[in-house]
Design an enzyme around this catalytic site. Structure first.
Site, mmCIF file in Angstrom:
data_model
loop_
_atom_site.group_PDB
_atom_site.id
_atom_site.type_symbol
_atom_site.label_atom_id
_atom_site.label_comp_id
_atom_site.label_asym_id
_atom_site.label_seq_id
_atom_site.Cartn_x
_atom_site.Cartn_y
_atom_site.Cartn_z
ATOM 1 C CB ALA A 5 -0.920 0.003 1.212
ATOM 2 C CE LYS A 6 5.477 4.830 -0.343
ATOM 3 N NZ LYS A 6 6.595 4.062 0.246
ATOM 4 N N GLY A 7 0.508 5.890 0.443
ATOM 5 C CA GLY A 7 -0.352 7.053 0.560
ATOM 6 C C GLY A 7 0.414 8.328 0.329
#
Length: 423
Positions: A113-115
């Site tokens: 995941a990444k944000g």
């Protein structure tokens, strides 16, 4: 079936385009699991959020935020949050995908995941930054959680921002949830060794690559692009091993000293004012960095820095990818043709997520390890993972990047196949 997504149009050199090219190269080595390969080319979930905050002067500002979960077949999502004016959905998608591969490459029970938020944090006061962080955390709270998706620091984020995220999530959920983020302050459930973990992982994989290729680290010349936690820590560890750091570049400038830079003096100055403020070397043009005579190059800044044109000029025989996606596919081919060994990001900089995993485990048990134990466990995982990848590369006659993807994607797709499709 096309892998093109309706909401993004990648170019060959964009972060997502680079990732798709890397996946295409590994498909021939996946055997029967190749039928699931389209899974790797599509994020499971992409969330775009509006992040409105009240600035100190009373005006309302809006920022665009993202959280992308690329694949959750092997466990909850894991990946950092970056604050940068150039953050885009496509970039975050690529970074989340590389996290999927990275976690699988070192065999952690995570998906990727990444944000990020498209913002220049330097333009915000501390209070504005806190309001931005808390609002963003509330907006993405529907998809994060200790068993769902665990953010961490990335570009322009740090332990304090993780503390705000953890506190906001905990308040909204009605219970303290230290495991919702990693990279927290030590007294809030953070792990010893986390700050230096990514740079240490770069050093460990570089040390093993040097050993396997017969490169003596004593006297080896090192050039480092990006001098934050990753680049500076890696530089210090190589210097301790007897190497000579001759060039460093960050967003403020580039400094060179053929006899070796004084890292004890450089590091505190670079952290405060950038390398441009350091007087212990010659200040050279940004592009001249790529012409510096070196044995080891560490690109530890942002993605897409090693272009085809730069790859033709690099003098190093060993490239250690401290950043995510620093080398475009065409440059990969050029470096391979020139006999330059590239230790890819998805194994080279996996030290950070490995110690993040240790932090997550410690938070669940409320039992914390000392830093020596952390480093021993980190070194063992990194060395074992690299050896397995190297053996895979030798067996198939392929480069380390494709071998890393082969090992990781086999694990990801095996999990996807065994879980099946529902409904």
């Amino acid at each position: 079936m096309s892998s093109e997504l309706s909401y993004v149009h990648p170019t060959a050199t964009s972060a997502w385009g680079t990732y798709l090219s890397q996946v295409d190269r590994v498909i021939p080595y996946l055997g029967p699991l190749a039928r699931w390969s389209e899974t790797l080319k599509r994020p499971k979930r992409a969330l775009i959020v509006d992040v409105p905050i009240e600035l100190d002067d009373g005006t309302i500002a809006h920022y665009e935020g993202y959280r992308v979960q690329h694949n959750l077949s092997r466990g909850p999502g894991k990946g950092g949050v970056r604050y940068h004016p150039d953050v885009t959905l496509e970039e975050v998608m690529a970074l989340s995908a590389w996290m999927t591969v990275k976690c699988a490459a070192v065999n952690l029970p995570y998906g990727g995941a990444k944000g990020g938020i498209r913002v220049d944090p330097c333009q915000l006061s501390r209070k504005e930054l806190e309001r931005l962080t808390r609002r963003y955390t509330s907006e993405i709270g529907i998809v994060i959680g200790p068993q769902q998706d665990i953010p961490a620091p990335d570009v322009n984020t740090n332990a304090e921002i993780m503390a705000w995220m953890m506190d906001t999530y905990s308040i909204n959920s009605g219970a303290t949830a230290t495991g919702v983020v990693t990279g927290k302050p030590i007294h809030l459930g953070g792990s010893l060794g986390r700050v230096k973990a990514t740079g240490r992982g770069v050093f460990v994989t570089g040390r093993e690559a040097a050993r396997r290729t017969g490169l003596d680290l004593r006297g080896a010349r090192v050039a480092v692009q990006g001098f934050g936690n990753v680049g500076s820590v890696a530089a210090e560890l190589f210097a301790e091993a007897g190497a000579v750091v001759v060039a460093v570049q960050d967003h403020t400038g580039t400094v060179f000293n053929g006899s070796g830079l004084d890292l004890a003096a450089l590091v505190p100055i670079a952290r405060k004012d950038g390398v441009a403020a350091f007087a212990g070397g010659e200040h050279i043009a940004e592009e001249a960095f790529w012409d510096v005579e070196a044995d080891i190059l560490i690109p530890a800044a942002l993605e897409g820095q090693v272009t085809a044109e730069r790859a033709r000029r690099i003098t190093a025989k060993l490239v250690l990818e401290g950043a995510n996606g620093p080398t475009v596919p065409e440059a990969d081919d050029i470096l391979a043709g020139r006999g330059v060994l590239v230790v890819p990001d998805v194994i080279c900089n996996a030290g950070g997520v490995t110690v993040s995993y240790f932090e997550w485990v410690q938070d669940f048990s409320s039992y914390f390890w000392d830093e020596d134990e952390i480093n021993v466990r980190l070194d063992r995982i990194m060395v074992n993972a690299l050896n397995h990848i190297w053996d895979t590369a030798d067996r198939h006659g392929i480069g380390l990047r494709t071998a890393t993807f082969a090992v990781a994607c086999e694990r990801i797709l095996a999990a996807r196949q065994e879980r099946g499709l529902y409904p």
